[in-house]
Write a protein that holds these residues in place. Structure first.
Motif, mmCIF file in Angstrom:
data_model
loop_
_atom_site.group_PDB
_atom_site.id
_atom_site.type_symbol
_atom_site.label_atom_id
_atom_site.label_comp_id
_atom_site.label_asym_id
_atom_site.label_seq_id
_atom_site.Cartn_x
_atom_site.Cartn_y
_atom_site.Cartn_z
ATOM 1 N N LEU A 29 0.827 -1.198 0.000
ATOM 2 C CA LEU A 29 0.000 0.000 0.000
ATOM 3 C C LEU A 29 0.866 1.255 0.000
ATOM 4 C CD1 LEU A 29 -2.759 1.477 0.313
ATOM 5 C CD2 LEU A 29 -2.452 1.233 2.784
ATOM 6 N N TYR A 30 1.891 1.268 0.856
ATOM 7 C CA TYR A 30 2.780 2.423 0.923
ATOM 8 C C TYR A 30 3.512 2.629 -0.395
ATOM 9 C CZ TYR A 30 2.055 2.753 5.982
ATOM 10 O OH TYR A 30 1.516 2.911 7.227
ATOM 11 N N GLN A 31 3.950 1.545 -1.014
ATOM 12 C CA GLN A 31 4.616 1.645 -2.305
ATOM 13 C C GLN A 31 3.657 2.232 -3.338
ATOM 14 O OE1 GLN A 31 5.779 -2.057 -4.244
ATOM 15 N NE2 GLN A 31 7.666 -1.067 -4.920
ATOM 16 N N SER A 74 15.537 7.234 10.621
ATOM 17 C CA SER A 74 15.312 6.088 11.510
ATOM 18 C C SER A 74 15.843 4.767 10.974
ATOM 19 C CB SER A 74 13.808 5.928 11.779
ATOM 20 O OG SER A 74 13.149 5.416 10.625
ATOM 21 N N ARG A 75 16.192 4.730 9.703
ATOM 22 C CA ARG A 75 16.633 3.493 9.042
ATOM 23 C C ARG A 75 15.594 2.380 9.158
ATOM 24 N NH1 ARG A 75 23.052 3.138 8.751
ATOM 25 N NH2 ARG A 75 23.395 5.355 8.477
ATOM 26 N N GLY A 76 14.329 2.794 9.172
ATOM 27 C CA GLY A 76 13.236 1.834 9.199
ATOM 28 C C GLY A 76 12.886 1.297 10.563
ATOM 29 N N VAL A 77 13.518 1.827 11.589
ATOM 30 C CA VAL A 77 13.284 1.362 12.952
ATOM 31 C C VAL A 77 12.139 2.174 13.558
ATOM 32 C CG1 VAL A 77 14.304 1.146 15.259
ATOM 33 C CG2 VAL A 77 15.686 0.678 13.228
ATOM 34 N N GLY A 78 11.340 1.517 14.371
ATOM 35 C CA GLY A 78 10.250 2.191 15.063
ATOM 36 C C GLY A 78 9.004 2.269 14.205
ATOM 37 N N GLU A 79 7.998 2.865 14.786
ATOM 38 C CA GLU A 79 6.703 2.995 14.119
ATOM 39 C C GLU A 79 6.371 4.479 14.014
ATOM 40 O OE1 GLU A 79 3.948 1.239 11.987
ATOM 41 O OE2 GLU A 79 5.415 0.083 13.133
ATOM 42 N N PRO A 80 6.304 5.024 12.788
ATOM 43 C CA PRO A 80 5.997 6.451 12.647
ATOM 44 C C PRO A 80 4.562 6.765 13.069
ATOM 45 C CG PRO A 80 6.078 5.389 10.496
ATOM 46 C CD PRO A 80 6.486 4.360 11.508
ATOM 47 N N ASP A 81 4.341 7.991 13.502
ATOM 48 C CA ASP A 81 3.029 8.442 13.948
ATOM 49 C C ASP A 81 2.194 8.849 12.736
ATOM 50 O OD1 ASP A 81 0.797 9.656 15.055
ATOM 51 O OD2 ASP A 81 1.943 10.725 16.593
ATOM 52 N N GLU A 82 1.289 7.980 12.332
ATOM 53 C CA GLU A 82 0.468 8.230 11.145
ATOM 54 C C GLU A 82 -0.465 9.423 11.337
ATOM 55 O OE1 GLU A 82 -2.324 5.748 8.024
ATOM 56 O OE2 GLU A 82 -1.261 4.681 9.593
ATOM 57 N N ASP A 83 -0.867 9.699 12.575
ATOM 58 C CA ASP A 83 -1.725 10.853 12.832
ATOM 59 C C ASP A 83 -1.005 12.157 12.512
ATOM 60 O OD1 ASP A 83 -3.826 9.247 13.652
ATOM 61 O OD2 ASP A 83 -3.256 9.349 15.773
ATOM 62 N N VAL A 84 0.296 12.191 12.716
ATOM 63 C CA VAL A 84 1.092 13.377 12.438
ATOM 64 C C VAL A 84 1.582 13.379 10.990
ATOM 65 C CG1 VAL A 84 3.239 14.611 13.008
ATOM 66 C CG2 VAL A 84 1.836 13.626 14.836
ATOM 67 N N LEU A 85 2.128 12.270 10.547
ATOM 68 C CA LEU A 85 2.796 12.202 9.248
ATOM 69 C C LEU A 85 1.862 11.899 8.074
ATOM 70 C CD1 LEU A 85 6.032 10.393 10.396
ATOM 71 C CD2 LEU A 85 5.809 12.785 9.712
ATOM 72 N N GLU A 86 0.691 11.382 8.350
ATOM 73 C CA GLU A 86 -0.298 11.075 7.311
ATOM 74 C C GLU A 86 0.356 10.279 6.174
ATOM 75 O OE1 GLU A 86 -2.508 14.658 6.320
ATOM 76 O OE2 GLU A 86 -2.453 15.293 8.406
ATOM 77 N N ASP A 87 0.244 10.730 4.911
ATOM 78 C CA ASP A 87 0.792 9.981 3.773
ATOM 79 C C ASP A 87 2.310 9.857 3.797
ATOM 80 O OD1 ASP A 87 -1.633 9.310 2.666
ATOM 81 O OD2 ASP A 87 -1.535 10.750 1.013
ATOM 82 N N LEU A 88 2.970 10.670 4.594
ATOM 83 C CA LEU A 88 4.431 10.578 4.681
ATOM 84 C C LEU A 88 4.907 9.253 5.266
ATOM 85 C CD1 LEU A 88 5.382 14.182 5.807
ATOM 86 C CD2 LEU A 88 5.815 13.127 3.581
ATOM 87 N N VAL A 89 4.041 8.543 5.985
ATOM 88 C CA VAL A 89 4.447 7.241 6.526
ATOM 89 C C VAL A 89 4.802 6.279 5.402
ATOM 90 C CG1 VAL A 89 3.172 7.485 8.697
ATOM 91 C CG2 VAL A 89 2.109 6.322 6.765
ATOM 92 N N ALA A 90 4.318 6.537 4.203
ATOM 93 C CA ALA A 90 4.665 5.690 3.051
ATOM 94 C C ALA A 90 6.163 5.684 2.789
ATOM 95 C CB ALA A 90 3.917 6.164 1.806
#
Length: 149
Positions: free
Chosen positions: A7-9, A101-117
């Motif tokens: 989905l992110y891709q 982050s080099r892919g570590v952790g879980e981004p905050d989708e509420d803040v980053l919205e589509d940027l989490v992709a």
């Protein structure tokens, strides 16, 4: 690849094809050019503030580069317009933190919205600059626009 990665891709590919904000911005208050010398991506981000405020009334960009850099610029356009400059700068810093982050952790989708992709992009150090290019240009243009007032 799991369903979420797929989905992110797809979000990145969709934004790379249907580039929101690609073009000139008449009466821009500031513009800033950035180039990634590693891969040749180039972008100029222009923004216009609402008169007498620090609220972004318009943002447009012109550039050429990989799907990641062009998609990131498209998402930037969607997310910047209507925000204040301090809000944009804070969002840019959140995005920068995720991209480092080099892919570590879980981004905050509420803040980053589509940027989490772009979280998956952060695993590839050579591609981080591609994702950040438009945001760095927007950050500089926003600072310039508010400094000239």
């Amino acid at each position: 690849m799991n369903a979420l990665d797929s989905l992110y891709q797809q979000v990145i590919l969709d934004h790379a094809k249907a580039r929101h904000g690609d073009g000139e911005l008449p009466d821009a208050d500031a513009s800033h050019f950035e180039r990634n010398p590693t891969c040749g991506d180039e972008i100029t981000v222009s923004l216009r503030l609402e008169p007498g405020t620090d609220r972004i009334a318009g943002l447009a960009w012109q550039g050429d580069g990989c799907s990641i850099s062009m998609a990131s610029a498209s998402v930037l356009t969607d997310m910047a317009v209507g925000r204040t400059v301090p809000e944009l700068l804070a969002l840019t810093e959140e995005f920068r933190t995720m991209m480092r982050s080099r892919g570590v952790g879980e981004p905050d989708e509420d803040v980053l919205e589509d940027l989490v992709a772009f979280h998956g992009v952060s695993k590839f150090v050579m591609r981080v600059k591609c994702g950040m290019l438009a945001w760095v240009a927007a950050e500089a243009a926003a600072r310039e626009a508010t400094a000239s007032r």
